[in-house]
Design an enzyme around this catalytic site. Structure first.
Site, short mmCIF file in Angstrom:
data_model
loop_
_atom_site.label_atom_id
_atom_site.label_comp_id
_atom_site.label_asym_id
_atom_site.label_seq_id
_atom_site.Cartn_x
_atom_site.Cartn_y
_atom_site.Cartn_z
N SER A 181 0.91 -1.23 0.07
CA SER A 181 -0.06 0.17 0.09
C SER A 181 0.75 1.34 0.12
CB SER A 181 -1.03 -0.08 1.10
OG SER A 181 -0.45 -0.22 2.52
N HIS A 209 -5.49 -3.61 -2.02
CA HIS A 209 -5.09 -2.58 -3.10
C HIS A 209 -5.21 -3.18 -4.52
CE1 HIS A 209 -4.51 0.91 -0.65
NE2 HIS A 209 -4.20 0.12 0.08
N LYS A 240 -12.14 0.23 -0.66
CA LYS A 240 -11.34 0.88 -1.60
C LYS A 240 -11.72 0.90 -3.05
CE LYS A 240 -7.16 0.41 1.61
NZ LYS A 240 -6.97 -0.41 2.31
#
Ligand SMILES: *Cc1c(COP(=O)(O)O)cnc(C)c1O
Length: 392
Positions: A181, A209, A240
């Protein structure tokens, strides 16, 4: 001396070392631009990769689910909190991920805290990547398993550690972030998964991610490397790219059945609310149907990286839209962020202990909802402030 005086002393220490990060308050939804303190700022901080956090179809799905099911699930899953939409979402995730089954948690952090201690205990081993996310580190701590840290993106070091340590524990788990990340580089998961097979160790990837970013239609890192049969646990978040809230793990059916009996956030914390569940479902449907947002995300991030590199900034080893602008010193990085903020660019500093000392950075998160003009604006402001501060 009051018994709580130490708190102010700690805060002062953080401020003196440049590690005290002010927390900004948004007055608008997440998007390419946000309002803070009454000012419009270009937003390069959010993990809302595809812009789904404020997508009209996703919002409508949440409204409709609230009308049908109310605002709260009302109980923990195992008592009376499992609604049919939780089950439908779990089926959807399994299908999207090409895994047998899945389990939804209330967050990505909770997915790690819940799953890792269910897989390994005090007689077992965890081989943990050096740069793993805090929620993995805490999950490993909670498990009481012996932790063996292997070097960042280094299958040879992992193999070395497996050779010397594997026989000292009963079960073993290899755990890694899929996309790191703070750096945006990608774990060599294929090689790591092969080592898992060779050394009888389970393989667990946290793809927070990678979801919505890597693989066909954003299916994630396991699809990116086409290694579904070699990864035992694929964990992810809905906060996310998916744009909502919640987390999950996907894997074999018996593993998911077992986690429903053992994972503590599943057993001792109330279920994700119906609105979130329905919104997540809609986001995944959008990702499945159309990959134009995914393509725009990658085009935007390639454009931004190239612009910053041409200016002479160091964007590290990123292979994904995560764009670190590595400055080094903590104070300079915080100052750069403040100056950019004054110029209308919202880009947070990332300092020790989130990253190693001497590698402080501004982390930029381009998204599918930024326009070319937005990214040019960011580049121009980096140029202006970077030159003023003599960073380039
Ligand atoms: C953000 C993140 C999490 C936590 O996910 P939440 O759903 O926000 O709790 C876990 N692991 C990694 C690698 C992350 O980046």
């Amino acid at each position: 001396m009051g018994k709580m005086d130490w708190v102010n002393e700690e805060i002062n220490l953080l401020k003196e070392s440049g590690r005290y990060v002010p927390i900004r308050t948004l007055q608008t939804s997440q998007g390419a631009w946000v309002k803070i303190d009454g000012r419009k700022l270009l937003n390069l901080c959010s993990n809302n990769y595809l812009g789904l956090a404020n997508n009209p179809e996703v919002k409508k799905a949440m409204h409709d689910a609230i009308d049908a099911y109310g605002v709260g699930a009302g109980a923990v899953r195992s008592i009376a909190g499992t609604m049919e939409i939780h089950i439908k979402l779990e089926e959807k995730i399994a299908q999207f991920k090409h895994m047998e089954s899945s389990l939804v948690y209330q967050g990505g952090l909770l997915a790690n805290l819940g799953t890792i201690p269910a897989l390994v205990g005090k007689d077992d081993l965890v081989f943990s990547e050096e740069l793993n996310h805090a929620s993995i580190i805490d999950g490993v701590r909670l498990s009481s398993a012996k932790r063996v840290v292997f070097s960042h993106v280094s299958p040879p070091d992992l193999e070395e550690k497996l050779k010397t340590e594997r026989s000292t524990g009963k079960r073993a788990l290899i755990v890694t972030d899929g996309v790191f990340s703070m750096d945006g580089d990608i774990a060599p998961l294929k090689e790591e998964a092969e080592l898992g097979e060779k050394y009888d160790s389970m393989v667990y990837v946290d793809d927070a991610h990678g979801e919505g970013v890597l693989g066909d239609h954003g299916r994630g890192i396991v699809d990116h490397f086409k290694i579904g049969d070699k990864v035992d646990v694929e964990m992810g978040t809905f906060s996310k790219a998916v744009g909502v809230m919640g987390g999950f793990v996907a894997g074999r059916k018996e593993l998911i059945d077992y986690l429903k009996q053992k994972a503590r956030p599943f057993l001792f914390s109330s279920a994700l609310n119906p609105g979130e569940v329905a919104a997540v479902m809609k986001s995944i449907e959008i990702m499945e149907k159309d990959d134009s947002l995914l393509k725009k995300l990658w085009n935007n991030s390639d454009f931004l990286k190239e612009k910053l590199n041409n200016l002479g900034f160091n964007t590290g080893k990123s292979k994904t839209p995560i764009t670190p602008v590595i400055i080094g010193g903590e104070k300079e990085t915080v100052e750069l962020s403040k100056s950019l903020y004054d110029e209308g660019v919202f880009a947070s500093p990332i300092v020790y202990p989130t990253v190693a000392k001497g590698t402080a950075r501004i982390r930029l998160m381009p998204s599918a909802v930024h326009s070319r003009e937005d990214l040019k604006y960011a580049g121009d402001k980096f140029e202006e402030v970077g030159k003023r501060m003599r960073l380039i």
